[in-house]
Each structure stands twice: as structure tokens, then as C-alpha cells.
Design a protein around this motif. Sequence first.
Motif, short mmCIF file in Angstrom:
data_model
loop_
_atom_site.label_atom_id
_atom_site.label_comp_id
_atom_site.label_asym_id
_atom_site.label_seq_id
_atom_site.Cartn_x
_atom_site.Cartn_y
_atom_site.Cartn_z
N UNK A 63 5.20 16.31 3.87
CA UNK A 63 6.17 15.72 4.80
C UNK A 63 6.69 16.76 5.79
N UNK A 64 6.98 17.97 5.29
CA UNK A 64 7.46 19.03 6.18
C UNK A 64 6.41 19.41 7.21
N UNK B 110 7.03 17.43 15.88
CA UNK B 110 7.91 18.16 16.80
C UNK B 110 7.10 18.95 17.79
N UNK B 111 6.08 19.65 17.32
CA UNK B 111 5.22 20.45 18.20
C UNK B 111 4.54 19.55 19.23
N UNK B 112 3.99 18.42 18.79
CA UNK B 112 3.31 17.50 19.70
C UNK B 112 4.27 16.94 20.75
N UNK B 113 5.51 16.63 20.32
CA UNK B 113 6.50 16.10 21.25
C UNK B 113 6.87 17.14 22.30
N UNK B 114 7.04 18.40 21.86
CA UNK B 114 7.37 19.47 22.81
C UNK B 114 6.22 19.75 23.76
N UNK B 115 5.00 19.75 23.23
CA UNK B 115 3.82 19.98 24.06
C UNK B 115 3.64 18.88 25.10
N UNK B 116 4.03 17.67 24.79
CA UNK B 116 3.87 16.55 25.72
C UNK B 116 4.77 16.69 26.92
N UNK C 60 0.87 -1.17 0.00
CA UNK C 60 0.00 0.00 0.00
C UNK C 60 0.91 1.23 0.00
N UNK C 61 1.55 1.46 -1.13
CA UNK C 61 2.53 2.53 -1.25
C UNK C 61 1.82 3.89 -1.25
N UNK C 62 2.43 4.81 -0.53
CA UNK C 62 1.88 6.17 -0.45
C UNK C 62 2.93 7.16 -0.94
N UNK C 63 2.47 8.19 -1.62
CA UNK C 63 3.37 9.22 -2.13
C UNK C 63 2.94 10.56 -1.55
N UNK C 64 3.84 11.16 -0.78
CA UNK C 64 3.55 12.45 -0.18
C UNK C 64 4.42 13.51 -0.84
N UNK C 65 3.87 14.71 -0.91
CA UNK C 65 4.65 15.82 -1.44
C UNK C 65 5.64 16.27 -0.37
N UNK C 66 6.63 17.03 -0.79
CA UNK C 66 7.61 17.55 0.15
C UNK C 66 6.95 18.43 1.20
N UNK C 67 5.96 19.21 0.77
CA UNK C 67 5.24 20.09 1.69
C UNK C 67 4.47 19.29 2.74
#
Length: 119
Positions: free
Chosen positions: A99-100, A107-113, A90-97
Motif C-alpha cells: 500500500x505504501x 503521488x509521483x505520477x500526479x506530480x509528474x503529470x 473479489x476481496x483483495x488483501x495487500x500488505x502495508x508495504x
Amino acid sequence: LCKLLNAIYPNTCKKFKASKAAFVCRNNIEIYIQGCKSLGMAQTDIFETRDLFDNQRPWSVLDNIYAVSAISRKLGFQGPFIGYKMAEENKRNFTKEQLEEANKKLIKDALDAHKPKDV
């Protein structure tokens, strides 16, 4: 077992023969194992000759039979089957945007935790 593989995919196991002689039985098991490998079965799903012949790990033989059933579905065998169907890619293709944006959210969720909560 060789007949089973040949029913699923013809000529997978060649030169096996019925016999009660130990060396022939062991050779037949090895032919079956090579047949499993030629069908693309994962090494983790393949047992060793002694597992069957010496009854050392019968559960690994049973696991192999379930894996044979699973791989037979991918080869177009019409059944019957036991166990579950193998997962399909089930291959998925994401744009660079995309992924960013996902990385920023992680990162935000990890810092908030790790922030102290108000009491």
C-alpha cells in the motif's frame, strides 16, 4: 410475480390471492415487494406499487425482474435466467508495504503529470 418468487425461493410470498379487485391486486404487489426485500434485493432494484398497478414507471418493474433473475442465481435457482449475473465479491488483501509503495507511485505520477514538458 409472487408465484415467480416462490418458484425461486419457496414461501417467499405468503397469503397472496388471485383477484381482479384493485385492493387485492395492490396488496399482492406489496407482498411481492416485501418478498424481494426478504431475498436481500437492493432498494434501488425494487419498484413501488403504483409503478406496476398504475403503470407509472414500467421500466422500473422491468429492471426489478432482471434483478430478480440476477439474485435467483445466488440463491441456487436452476433457471432459466435473463440478463446478467450479479458481480461476486473479489476481496483483495495487500500488505502495508504494498500500500505504501502504491501511494508513493500515485503521488509521483500526479506530480509528474503537472511538470512542464520540454518543447
